[in-house]
Design an enzyme around this catalytic site. Structure first.
Site, PDB file in Angstrom:
ATOM      1  CD  GLN A 188      -3.224  -0.984   1.881  1.00  0.00           C
ATOM      2  OE1 GLN A 188      -3.147  -0.490   2.995  1.00  0.00           O
ATOM      3  NE2 GLN A 188      -4.365  -1.403   1.348  1.00  0.00           N
TER       4      GLN A 188
ATOM      5  CE  LYS B  90       0.854   0.833  11.607  1.00  0.00           C
ATOM      6  NZ  LYS B  90       0.251  -0.454  11.210  1.00  0.00           N
TER       7      LYS B  90
ATOM      8  CG  MET C  25     -23.434  19.368 -19.587  1.00  0.00           C
ATOM      9  SD  MET C  25     -24.350  20.784 -20.189  1.00  0.00           S
ATOM     10  CE  MET C  25     -24.602  21.721 -18.693  1.00  0.00           C
TER      11      MET C  25
END
Ligand SMILES: Cc1cc2nc3c(=O)[nH]c(=O)nc-3n(C[C@H](O)[C@H](O)[C@H](O)COP(=O)(O)OP(=O)(O)OC[C@H]3O[C@@H](n4cnc5c(N)ncnc54)[C@H](O)[C@@H]3O)c2cc1C
Ligand SMILES: Cc1ncc(C[n+]2csc(CCOP(=O)(O)OP(=O)(O)O)c2C)c(N)n1
Ligand SMILES: [Mg+2]
Lengths: 162, 574
Positions: free
Chosen positions: B113, B162, B479
Site C-alpha cells: 500500500q 506509520k 449535459m
C-alpha cells in the site's frame, strides 16, 4: 525571448520537483536548470533558463512565486547580470591534432584537465555562446560533452538574498 | 506534555478547534485511529469511500468557511481521495488531508500500500508535506492549516509515515500558536495608488458592470460588496462560484454570466465600458472567446493571487489584495468623494439592460405535461423559502439550479465549478448537514451523477442526516446529450443511462424514504412532504423529467457573450 530566472528555494526534499513539475504541468519551456545549496544550508539556488512571450514569462514568474517553497526570485535578464556555464568536453586526439586542440583550448581560455594517449578532456567556462563557439571550432572528434547549465548573478551591489 | 505522534495529531486537531474529521481507516493510520477511539472531542465521520470523505470535508468548508479535515490511509486510501482534493483545489477551498504512509524505512521499496502521495497530489494541492520526523509533526500540521486557510485558500496534504505515529515513542508537545514562513506571505492590502486609480475609473463609467466570483465568499466580503454595489447603483453579475454573495433577488442583480448565464448579464458584459472584476478568475466558461471578451471595457481586477491577474484577459487596473480589505478601502474612498456616477448615463444604461431582461431568457414551457427540470428547482426555491443549502452534482441539473434558485444568502450554493466533479453533491451535502443540523439541505443531482457516490447513502443512515436528494432524472447524461445534439448531429454516443436502478427501492434499502414523481402537478406536494412530513429523514426524490430539455441560454465554444443561443427555436437568434 530568453530569460534567466534565479530562484532562492527552501532546501527541502521535493522542492525542486515542485519547480520542475510546474513547468511540465503548465507547458512552459525549460532550456536549462541548475540547482545547488547556497552558503546558507537551508537555501538552494536555482538558475533557470526559459523562453516565451512576455505574457508567458510574467505567468511563469507569478506561478513560481506562488510555490510555497520559493523564497524569492529575480529575472536576471531584466537588469545587468553575468552568466556562466561550465563545460567538460572529451575529444579524440591523435598525433598532430593534439597540438591544434591545445591551442584552441588556450584561445578559449580552457584548461586540459585529463590526458590519455588518445584523448584530451578540456574544461571551459563562459556564457553559452562561447561554449557553442568552442564546440564549433573543434575539428577533433568529440567523445563526450557535459555542460553544467547556466548559473547567473546580478552585477554590482544588487543581490538576491532573503 | 509528552505525546506520541498519534496523540500529537489528535491533540493538535483539538487545539486547532477541528469539529469533524472525515475519514476511512487502514493499516497506515491505525495508530491514529486508536487515539481517535480514546477521545470524544473530535467527531469522526466514517464515509463509505475516500472520495466521499474529501467532498464531505469540502462541503463543510464551503458552508462554514472553516477548513475541512480528512484522514485516509496510504495507497488506495490516498488515491481515492485525489478526486476530492483536486475538486477543492480548483475551487480554492481550504482543506487539510492527512494521508497515512508506509513506515519511513520502507518508503521507496514498493512496500504494501505504498504510493508517492506527495508526488501524486503535488499538482492538485496548494502545498504538501511529508512528515519524516516526530519533532516536525506539530509545526507541520500548523503550517498545513495556515497555508490552507490564508491567501488564496486550498487543500494541503500532510503525508505521515506509520512509524512517526507509533504509540511508544513520545516527545514534548506544545500547540504552536503561530508559524512563520519566510517563503509564504500572502499580500492582502492592495496598492493604495491603484485603488485611487480604480475609484476614478469606477466613477467615470457610463456603462459600468460589476462581475464577482468565489473570491468574495472566500474573503467573507459579502457585506462590503453589497455596500459597494448599492452605493453606486451599478449592475452586478456573479459567476457560478459567486452565487449568493450578492442577494439573488435584488434588482441590481442580473443573474449568472457565462456559458449558461443570462442574456442580460452577458450582453451587459459585452457592452460595458468599465468592468469591475472582484475575486473572479476569468474562467473560459465565463469569457467565451477571449478575443471577443468585453471589447469596449477598461478592466479593474481585484484578486489575492497575482497569477490570476492578466492570466486569460489583460486588465488595465490590477489590484493584488484581499477583496474585503480592498473593497472596504473603495467604500471609504467613495464616501469621501464629491463626484458621483453620471446618473443620466446610468439611467440610460439601466434602460438598455431592461430591454435585454425583457427577452426573459430563462423562460420555459410551463404548460408541459412532462416535468420540466426548471419547474422542480422553482418549486424547491418556493418550498424552502429560498434559504436552503443547495449542493449540486454536475450537469444540466447544476445549471438549472444555478439559474432558478435565487440564492439570497452566501455559502448556500455548494457545487464543483472548476473541476466539475460528478459525485460531489451527496457527500458535500453530508458535510453541510453536519455543520448545520437544523437547516434544510437539498442535493440537486442527476441520475448519472448520483450513482458516482451513491454509497454515501449508508453514511447518511449511520449519522441520521436528513438530506433531501432532488434527482432530476432525465435518463440521460443530459449535459453530454445536449452537446451531442448541438455539435454531433444528435449522435448520442454512450450518454444514455441504461439499466437504472429503482431509486425508490434503493433509498429504502439503505433505510431512507424514496418518492417517485411523474407529473408536474405532484412536484410541489412531493417537495413539501419531503421537507415537512419527513423533515428528519433522508428523502430521495426521483423526479422523472423531460428527457429532451436543454439548458439555455448557451454560448458555444468560440463564441462571444453577444452570440448566445436562447432556445432551440431561436438557436443563433441573439
Ligand atoms: C457544467 C458546468 C458549466 C459551467 N458553466 C458556467 C457558467 O455558465 N458561468 C460561470 O460563471 N461558471 C460556469 N462554470 C464554472 C466555471 O468552470 C468556473 O468554476 C467558474 O466560472 C469560476 O468562478 P470564479 O471566477 O468565481 O473563480 P473561483 O474558482 O471561485 O476563484 C476565485 C478567485 O478569487 C480569488 N480569491 C480567493 N480568495 C480571495 C480573497 N480573499 N481576496 C481576493 N481574491 C480572492 C482567487 O485567487 C481566484 O482567482 C461551469 C462549470 C460546470 C461544471
Ligand atoms: C467524474 C466525471 N465524469 C464525467 C464528467 C463529464 N460529464 C459532465 S456532465 C455529465 C452528465 C451528467 O449526467 P446527470 O448526472 O444525469 O445530469 P444531467 O446533465 O442529466 O442533469 C458528464 C458525464 C464529469 N463532469 N465528471
Ligand atoms: Mg441525467
Amino acid at each position: 525571448m530568453r530569460h534567466i530566472i534565479s530562484i532562492l528555494l527552501e532546501n527541502e526534499s521535493g522542492a525542486l520537483s515542485r519547480v520542475a513539475g510546474l513547468f511540465t504541468a503548465r507547458g512552459y519551456n525549460i532550456e536549462s536548470l541548475t540547482v545547488a545549496p547556497t552558503e546558507d544550508a537551508t537555501l538552494s539556488r536555482i538558475t533557470l533558463v526559459t523562453s516565451g512571450s512576455e505574457e508567458v514569462i510574467e505567468q511563469i514568474k507569478k506561478q513560481l512565486n506562488k510555490l510555497v517553497d520559493v523564497v524569492k526570485l529575480v529575472d536576471l535578464t531584466e537588469g545587468e547580470h553575468i552568466e556562466r556555464e561550465m563545460m567538460m568536453i572529451k575529444v579524440r586526439t591523435n598525433g598532430k591534432d593534439r597540438e591544434e586542440v591545445r591551442r584552441l583550448a588556450d584561445i578559449f581560455r580552457g584548461r586540459i584537465i585529463d590526458v590519455t594517449d588518445s584523448t584530451y578532456t578540456i574544461e571551459l567556462t563562459g556564457n553559452g555562446a562561447k561554449l557553442d563557439a568552442f564546440i564549433k571550432a573543434l575539428t577533433a572528434p568529440i567523445l563526450e560533452t557535459v555542460r553544467s547549465g547556466v548559473a547567473g548573478i546580478l552585477r554590482g551591489e544588487k543581490a538576491l538574498h532573503t | 506534555m509528552k505525546l506520541s505522534g498519534s496523540e500529537i495529531i489528535i491533540q493538535f486537531l483539538q487545539d486547532e478547534g477541528v469539529e469533524y474529521l472525515f475519514g476511512y481507516p487502514g493499516g497506515a493510520v491505525l495508530h491514529i485511529y486508536d487515539e481517535l477511539y480514546k477521545q470524544n472531542k473530535i467527531k469522526h465521520i466514517l464515509v463509505r469511500h475516500e472520495q466521499g470523505a474529501t467532498h464531505a470535508a469540502d462541503g463543510y468548508a464551503r458552508a462554514t468557511g472553516k477548513p475541512g479535515v480528512v484522514l485516509v490511509t496510504s495507497g488506495p486510501g490516498a488515491t481515492n481521495a485525489v478526486t476530492g482534493i483536486a475538486t477543492a483545489y480548483m475551487d480554492s477551498i481550504p482543506m487539510v488531508i492527512i494521508t497515512g504512509q508506509v513506515a519511513t524505512q520502507y518508503i521507496g521499496s514498493d512496500a504494501f500500500q505504498e504510493v508517492d502521495s506527495v508526488g501524486i497530489t503535488r499538482p492538485c494541492v496548494k502545498h504538501n508535506f511529508l512528515v519524516k520526523r516526530l519533532e516536525d509533526m506539530a509545526e507541520t500540521l500548523k503550517k498545513a492549516f495556515y497555508i490552507a486557510t490564508t491567501g488564496r485558500p486550498g487543500p494541503v496534504v500532510v503525508d505521515i509515515p506509520k512509524d512517526v505515529t507509533a504509540p511508544n515513542i513520545k516527545i514534548d508537545y506544545q500547540y504552536p500558536d503561530q508559524v512563520f514562513m519566510r517563503s509564504y506571505n500572502p499580500t492582502v492590502k492592495g496598492h493604495p495608488k491603484q485603488a485611487k486609480r480604480a475609484v476614478d475609473l469606477i466613477l467615470s463609467a457610463k456603462r459600468p458592470m460589476i462581475y464577482t466570483g468565489g473570491g468574495v465568499i472566500l474573503s467573507h466580503a459579502e457585506q462590503e460588496l453589497i455596500e459597494f454595489t448599492q452605493h453606486l447603483g451599478y449592475p452586478i453579475t456573479n459567476t457560478l462560484m459567486g452565487l449568493g454573495s450578492y442577494p439573488g433577488s435584488d434588482k441590481q442583480f442580473l443573474g449568472m454570466l457565462g456559458m449558461h448565464g443570462t442574456y442580460e448579464a452577458n450582453m451587459a458584459m459585452h457592452e460595458c465600458d468599465v468592468l469591475i472584476a472582484i475575486g473572479a478568475r476569468f474562467d473560459d466558461r465565463v469569457t467565451g472567446d477571449t478575443e471577443k471578451f468585453c471589447p469596449h471595457a477598461q478592466i479593474i481586477h481585484i484578486d489575492i493571487d497575482p497569477s490570476s491577474i492578466s492570466k486569460n484577459i489583460r486588465v488595465d487596473v490590477p489590484i493584488v489584495g484581499d477583496v474585503k480589505t480592498v473593497l472596504s478601502g473603495f467604500n471609504e474612498e467613495l464616501k469621501s468623494r464629491k463626484e458621483k456616477p453620471d446618473q443620466k448615463a446610468l439611467a440610460k444604461w439601466w434602460d438598455q439592460i431592461g430591454k435585454w431582461k425583457a427577452e426573459d431568457c430563462l423562460q420555459y414551457d410551463r404548460n408541459s405535461s412532462l416535468i420540466k427540470p426548471q419547474l422542480v428547482i422553482e418549486k424547491l426555491y418556493e418550498v424552502t423559502g429560498g434559504d436552503a443549502f443547495v449542493t449540486s452534482d454536475v450537469g444540466q441539473h447544476q445549471m438549472f439550479a444555478a439559474q432558478f434558485y435565487k440564492f439570497n444568502k452566501t455559502r448556500r450554493w455548494i457545487n464543483s465549478g472548476g473541476l466539475g466533479t460528478m459525485g460531489f453533491g451527496l457527500p458535500a451535502a453530508m458535510g453541510v448537514q453536519l455543520a448545520f443540523p437544523n437547516e434544510k439541505v437539498a442535493c440537486v443531482t442527476g441520475e448519472a451523477s448520483i450513482q458516482m457516490c451513491i454509497q454515501e447513502l449508508s453514511t447518511c443512515m449511520q449519522y441520521e442526516l436528513p438530506i433531501k436528494i432532488v434527482t432530476l432524472n432525465n435518463r440521460y447524461m443530459g449535459m453530454v446529450r445536449q452537446w451531442q445534439e448541438f455539435i454531433y448531429e444528435s449522435r448520442y454516443s454512450h450518454s444514455y443511462m441504461e439499466a437504472l436502478p429503482d431509486f425508490v427501492k434503493l433509498a429504502e434499502s439503505y433505510g431512507h424514504i424514496g418518492i417517485q414523481i411523474d407529473k408536474p402537478s405532484d412536484v410541489e406536494d412531493a417537495l413539501k412532504e419531503a421537507f415537512d412530513k419527513y423533515k428528519n429523514r433522508l428523502v430521495f426524490l426521483n423526479f422523472i423529467t423531460d428527457q429532451s430539455e436543454n439548458v439555455y441560454p448557451m454560448i458555444m465554444t468560440g463564441q462571444g457573450h453577444h452570440e448566445m443561443y436562447l432556445s432551440s427555436a431561436s438557436r443563433g437568434l441573439a
